[in-house]
Scaffold this motif. Sequence first.
Motif, short mmCIF file in Angstrom:
data_model
loop_
_atom_site.label_atom_id
_atom_site.label_comp_id
_atom_site.label_asym_id
_atom_site.label_seq_id
_atom_site.Cartn_x
_atom_site.Cartn_y
_atom_site.Cartn_z
N VAL A 176 -5.67 3.16 4.89
CA VAL A 176 -4.52 2.15 5.51
C VAL A 176 -4.03 2.38 6.88
O VAL A 176 -4.47 3.37 7.49
N ASP A 177 -3.47 1.25 7.48
CA ASP A 177 -3.37 1.21 8.94
C ASP A 177 -2.47 2.52 9.59
O ASP A 177 -2.65 3.00 10.43
N GLU A 178 -1.33 2.72 8.65
CA GLU A 178 -0.51 3.66 9.32
C GLU A 178 -1.15 5.29 8.88
O GLU A 178 -1.17 5.57 7.64
N LYS A 179 -0.99 5.98 10.10
CA LYS A 179 -1.53 7.51 9.88
C LYS A 179 -0.42 8.29 10.06
O LYS A 179 0.54 7.88 10.95
N ARG A 200 8.81 9.20 6.72
CA ARG A 200 8.16 7.96 7.08
C ARG A 200 7.14 7.83 6.09
O ARG A 200 6.66 6.96 5.36
N LEU A 201 6.44 9.15 5.84
CA LEU A 201 5.31 9.38 4.81
C LEU A 201 5.71 8.99 3.35
O LEU A 201 5.20 8.60 2.76
N ARG A 202 7.02 9.50 2.99
CA ARG A 202 7.53 9.35 1.81
C ARG A 202 7.70 7.73 1.47
O ARG A 202 7.34 7.19 0.28
N LYS A 203 8.20 7.05 2.37
CA LYS A 203 8.39 5.62 2.07
C LYS A 203 6.93 4.76 2.19
O LYS A 203 6.79 3.97 1.62
N ALA A 204 6.07 5.31 3.17
CA ALA A 204 4.80 4.77 3.05
C ALA A 204 4.06 4.99 1.56
O ALA A 204 3.44 3.80 1.21
N ILE A 205 4.25 5.84 1.04
CA ILE A 205 3.47 6.10 -0.22
C ILE A 205 3.90 5.09 -0.99
O ILE A 205 3.37 4.41 -1.97
N LEU A 206 5.44 4.88 -1.44
CA LEU A 206 5.80 4.02 -2.19
C LEU A 206 5.51 2.66 -1.87
O LEU A 206 5.32 1.80 -2.71
N SER A 207 5.40 2.24 -0.45
CA SER A 207 5.18 1.00 0.06
C SER A 207 3.89 0.78 -0.23
O SER A 207 3.48 -0.49 -0.88
N VAL A 208 2.84 1.68 -0.33
CA VAL A 208 1.25 1.40 -0.55
C VAL A 208 1.36 1.26 -2.18
O VAL A 208 0.42 0.36 -2.45
N ALA A 209 1.88 2.05 -2.60
CA ALA A 209 1.79 2.07 -3.96
C ALA A 209 2.31 0.66 -4.53
O ALA A 209 1.55 0.13 -5.77
N ALA A 210 3.27 0.05 -3.91
CA ALA A 210 3.64 -1.26 -4.70
C ALA A 210 2.48 -2.50 -4.25
O ALA A 210 2.62 -3.52 -4.91
N THR A 211 1.44 -2.13 -3.53
CA THR A 211 0.31 -2.99 -3.42
C THR A 211 -0.62 -3.04 -4.62
O THR A 211 -1.63 -3.93 -4.40
N LEU A 212 -0.55 -2.27 -5.28
CA LEU A 212 -1.74 -1.84 -6.19
C LEU A 212 -1.54 -2.83 -7.31
O LEU A 212 -0.27 -3.33 -7.84
N PRO A 213 -2.49 -3.31 -7.70
CA PRO A 213 -2.61 -4.52 -8.93
C PRO A 213 -1.59 -4.29 -10.11
O PRO A 213 -0.88 -5.17 -10.60
N HIS A 214 -1.80 -3.08 -10.49
CA HIS A 214 -1.21 -2.61 -11.81
C HIS A 214 0.21 -2.56 -11.69
O HIS A 214 0.93 -2.69 -12.81
N THR A 215 0.84 -2.37 -10.63
CA THR A 215 2.21 -2.53 -10.41
C THR A 215 3.07 -3.89 -10.47
O THR A 215 4.01 -4.02 -10.73
N LYS A 216 1.92 -5.10 -10.52
CA LYS A 216 2.46 -6.17 -10.72
C LYS A 216 2.19 -6.83 -12.06
O LYS A 216 2.49 -7.98 -12.18
N ARG A 217 1.54 -6.18 -12.99
CA ARG A 217 1.12 -6.48 -14.11
C ARG A 217 2.28 -6.58 -14.92
O ARG A 217 3.22 -5.81 -15.01
N GLU A 218 2.55 -7.68 -15.64
CA GLU A 218 3.39 -7.93 -16.56
C GLU A 218 3.26 -7.07 -17.72
O GLU A 218 2.00 -7.35 -18.66
N ILE A 219 4.08 -6.09 -18.32
CA ILE A 219 3.90 -5.33 -19.47
C ILE A 219 5.37 -5.49 -20.13
O ILE A 219 6.39 -5.57 -19.53
N PRO A 220 5.31 -5.06 -21.49
CA PRO A 220 6.39 -5.04 -22.08
C PRO A 220 7.31 -3.77 -21.56
O PRO A 220 6.86 -2.68 -21.17
N LEU A 221 8.72 -4.09 -21.53
CA LEU A 221 9.48 -2.82 -20.76
C LEU A 221 9.73 -1.67 -21.71
O LEU A 221 9.86 -0.72 -21.27
N GLN A 222 9.33 -1.97 -23.15
CA GLN A 222 9.32 -0.93 -24.03
C GLN A 222 8.01 0.21 -23.60
O GLN A 222 8.15 1.35 -23.89
#
Length: 489
Positions: A176-179, A200-222
């Motif tokens: 990733v661009d930010e080191k 900043r690193l803690r925030k970057a980890i969550l920000s990069v994680a949000a780009t992963l495909p499975h975080t956008k996958r629609e799944i049952p809340l259960q």
Amino acid sequence: MEPTTPIFQDEVFTNDPSFSDLPQEIISLVEGILLQDHQTAAVDEIWPVIWDFAGQSLYHAIHPIFMSREAVYLLVSDLSRDLFQRPDTLAKPSEQSPDRGVEMRNRGDSSLDHLMKWMDLVRSFQDPSSVDAIGIAHPPVILVGTHADKVVGDPWRVMDVILNSFEGRAFSSHIVDEKFVVDNTRAGQPFQHEDQNVQRLRKAILSVAATLPHTKREIPLQWLRVEKVLHRLASSGIKHITKMEFKAISNRICQFEFEEDSEELLHFLCDCGAVLYFNEANNSSSLVILDPQWLINVFCQIITVVSSKKEPMRIREHRRTLAKDGILSQELINHACENLSLEVSQNSLLSIMEKSNLICRWGVQKDKVVFLVPSMMTAKPESEISGLICQGSVGPIYIQFHTGYVPYGLFSRFLVLFGQYALLDLSAKPPKLSANAARFFICKRNNYNLTFACFKSVITIHLVHEGKSEDGQETVAICQQICRSVEFE
């Protein structure tokens, strides 16, 4: 997707057939967790699951078991160390040193080489179809330089050396661009005194994680509620459950109509790193590991070759045998299970280790099953390896890795797989193993041996005939059989 409304009355848990075989402790915990979770508003957020691997090279064979393409990786480097210094330029440890095997297997590898190998290992999990909007390949890697407080001059100068070395490499697309360059002495302190780069690193980890495909996958809340329940069970001390117990819990929360839905959920949780499951068809008692970090620690306790100060002499001797011959004794297994107060059956644990290609079951000696553990072996000097492979009667097979490195842990896992094949099909006696070479005795007369040797970027396979006369047809048949087995592995 809209979840169904759960029912939480005590009598439902008591009378629910799917819960009838669950231990009362789990029933009570699940009931309490669901009641508490029902009273808490759902929050749309990402929460990290962080694993700490054993970093020593002895445990590199373990790492691929737990790695996934659906993760964010932090490649952490101590900037105060010389990137180009190699172990063979240092004073050699004594023959009895517990670090001798580690030093020998890493001889010639600099700190920069290790960084390259880690990047190459992460790239092996690449999803070719997944690239984010700014062209970062998945899984993404965040570079972190530590011990900035110990670096003479500008620590970014050292980070630039690493980045320059990575340029043009196939794995560079994962970075990733930010080191980050962090001061270890100011990590974990109160917010106002903590190193801002750590924040900043803690925030970057969550920000990069949000780009992963499975975080956008629609799944049952259960499904997420099941994950939270399992996470809280692990936090309460329940490190594993059976597949049958998992199905009972997930069915209770999700009210599945089809058994395949529970299987899909289990595989989803495995992909996310929430649990570990080693598929055993039609075995409802197979284990679902709720705390992967716990399993890492168990593996390390069982197969370590370094004795603790309080261990009795008989255990120290068994660890020495493990380091010398790669043989894991039943006494070591018993000792580790007793120390860890493991409730899981040894058969289940050994089955997981076999499926993970950490150990190879090799017949019976003195009424005890023999397990081989190639990853725990020390390495042979290259001069000894040359003596082993120069006797080959036919041209060797070369397995070359164009990345420039044999991936971490691959050689020992390859030996386990070939050992399982050899035991079943080649009627062989136990092989002679080391961290970077192995000799298997094959054929019923054991008059052929197959020698594997691992170098920096190449694995070689040499067939040697031992005896006065060699049957050409037999040699050809063996070569064909070996080629098939290598292609299969």
